[in-house]
Design an enzyme around this catalytic site. Structure first.
Site: not given
Length: 534
Positions: A13, A17-18, A54, A71, A190, A355, A382, A384, A509, A511
């Site tokens: 993983s 892929k994203g 996390y 993603d 392989k 958070g 936020c 913050g 937000h 960002e």
């Protein structure tokens, strides 16, 4: 109808892929084709909304209020489009739909099984998106790794779609990993061969394989994989680690990735318009005027993907302004009056990160007080911004000021922040936040209006606590003010201290709307002011 491009992963993983899906979308859009991207995640959560960062990194929020996988941030930044909550479905959401139908008797007494009912539901979701958005291409990324038990229904579903369309409207991209053994100085194929064989056993023969590795792979390895998997050598592409992730679309363009896809679908090979993207990537590689040290004050600092979009927004603005940026993460829980000078030493600027939960909040308040006193450029996002508000309250003499989110029955506290009207403390956690895009109106004479170059903006939210209206006149003074509000609800959206070089907090937000081709004005202003800090 739309053409479907399915992106799967093998071997391990976290292969990117994203980024691969987003880069393919970038190249197709550059040719004038419309693109919609869907992420199918195999975990049983309804969405990532109540998951710890996390686990999978940040929770990305779409304009229409979807709490989605990170993603989606790659998709929006690379393709420069706003997607929607339709762009992320989990097994939990899919099973919930199925069980709701079962309770309504819509399966007419049949035994509900993975095949056909779960696979049919997955296919129905993909086809409904195709009908709703009617884009030229629907790119579908399957989360997890081929061989995972939880991913099997998704693999079987897209295999069924490939069979249904006789391969004419489906194209399968498989992203795998080629390890390098230091002892024998040899790449090993392989694991890739085994992964492709698993796919074939589930009814899918990849049309293209992207071979991820730490280095460029020699032609001999590409030929070996092509021969072992019965795929044209031109469709086996080395995808090494690149110095900057934004180089990936141009790298795949040089590998003729889009041309291979368009040839397969017998679609017109238009000339791509990549000038703006090339200009941006050239800026990435350009020698920088200065390195800026930005301290990132938060609680999930052991895993930088918890703040993925903030990291990217800062980097994009730094690139735009020709600065190199170093992000130094500081655990707010460890910050105290004895070490704060040392911890924030050398900071050109400080971001007080978002958070949930009490852990680290007092450290954020302490950081807000310190950076304001020392006139270090500070951006609060936020929670913050809420920490900056509590810091102001304590400067005003409300020593026990805090947020009701962290209510302690054993203490006498003053709640400067409380639940948004209509929300209750005993509401379930998931799906009850203030989510998605809404308008903010700034005071005409505010610094934030100056930086945005407008008095009204639309930004995305994800929170449930707000500044209490009754405390606004108590907290404001000739320097500190609440400079932005929701026009109807009158909710506080921003605060600032006009006497400082840059001390601004926002409840939303920003960002999530920063793009490589459209750097966010607020982050640009923060970087400029940080660059001026000696």
């Amino acid at each position: 109808m739309s053409k479907f491009i399915f992106v799967t992963g093998g071997v391990i993983s976290g292969l990117g892929k994203g980024v691969a899906a987003a880069s393919i979308g970038n190249l197709l859009k550059a040719r004038g084709y419309s693109v919609f991207v869907l992420k199918l995640d195999p975990y049983l959560n309804l969405d990532p909304g109540v998951m710890s960062p996390y686990e999978h990194g940040e929770v990305y929020v779409t304009a229409d209020g979807g709490e989605t996988d990170l993603d989606l941030g790659h998709y929006e930044r690379f393709i420069n489009e706003n997607f929607s909550k339709d762009s992320n479905y989990t097994s939990g959401k899919i099973f919930s739909n199925i069980l709701e139908k079962e309770r309504k008797g819509l399966y007419y007494g049949k035994t509900v099984q993975f095949i056909p009912h779960v696979t049919d539901e997955i296919i129905s979701i993909i086809k409904n998106i195709e009908q709703k958005y009617q884009s030229d291409f629907v790119i579908v990324e399957i989360g997890g790794t081929v061989g995972d038990i939880e991913s099997n229904p998704f693999i079987y579903a897209i295999a069924q779609m490939g069979s249904e369309f006789n391969g004419q409207n489906t194209f399968f991209v498989h992203v795998t990993y080629v390890p390098f053994l230091e002892t024998s100085k040899d790449f090993k194929t392989k694991p890739t061969q085994d992964s492709v064989n698993k796919l074939k056993g589930m009814g899918i023969k990849p049309n293209m394989i992207l071979l991820r590795a730490n280095h460029f792979l020699p032609d001999s390895i590409l030929i070996k994989v092509a021969n072992a998997t019965f795929i044209n050598k031109e469709n086996v592409i080395s995808a090494p680690d690149l110095e900057n992730v934004y180089q990936m679309p141009l790298y795949l363009e040089n590998e003729n990735t889009a041309s291979i896809i368009l040839n397969y679908f017998k679609m017109k090979k238009r000339k791509p318009k990549l000038n703006k993207w090339i200009k941006f990537v050239n800026k990435v590689e350009k020698d920088k005027k200065k390195t800026l040290n930005i301290k990132m004050l938060g609680k999930y600092t052991a895993f930088s993907d918890a703040y993925k979009s903030i990291n990217e927004a800062l980097k994009i603005s730094a690139i735009d302004l020709n600065y190199h940026i170093k992000l130094d993460y500081i655990d707010a829980e460890l910050l105290n009056e004895n070490n704060i000078k040392q911890m924030l030493n050398g900071a050109h600027g400080v971001v007080i990160l978002p958070g949930f939960g009490a852990r680290g909040f007092e450290g954020k308040v302490l950081g807000a007080l310190y950076t304001r006193e020392k006139n270090i450029p500070t951006l609060g996002i936020c929670l913050g911004m809420q920490a900056m508000t509590v810091a102001q309250a304590r400067l005003k003499g409300i020593k026990n000021a805090t947020s009701k989110e962290f209510a302690n029955k054993n203490k006498q506290e003053t709640y400067i922040l409380d639940l948004i009207k209509g929300k209750k403390a005993d509401d379930q956690i998931g799906g009850t936040l203030r989510l998605g895009e809404s308008e903010t109106v700034f005071k005409k004479d505010s610094l934030i209006a100056k930086y945005y170059q407008t008095t009204n903006v639309f930004e995305r939210h994800r929170h449930r606590y707000e500044v209490q209206e009754k405390y606004i006149p108590i907290l404001e003074d000739e320097d500190f003010s609440f400079s932005g509000y929701h026009p109807e609800l009158k909710l506080v959206e921003s605060c600032e201290d006009k006497s400082k070089d840059f001390y601004i907090g926002v409840q939303y937000h920003p960002e999530f709307t920063a793009r490589p081709l459209a750097p966010h004005k607020l982050f640009n202003a923060f970087i400029k002011k940080s660059a001026n800090k000696k």
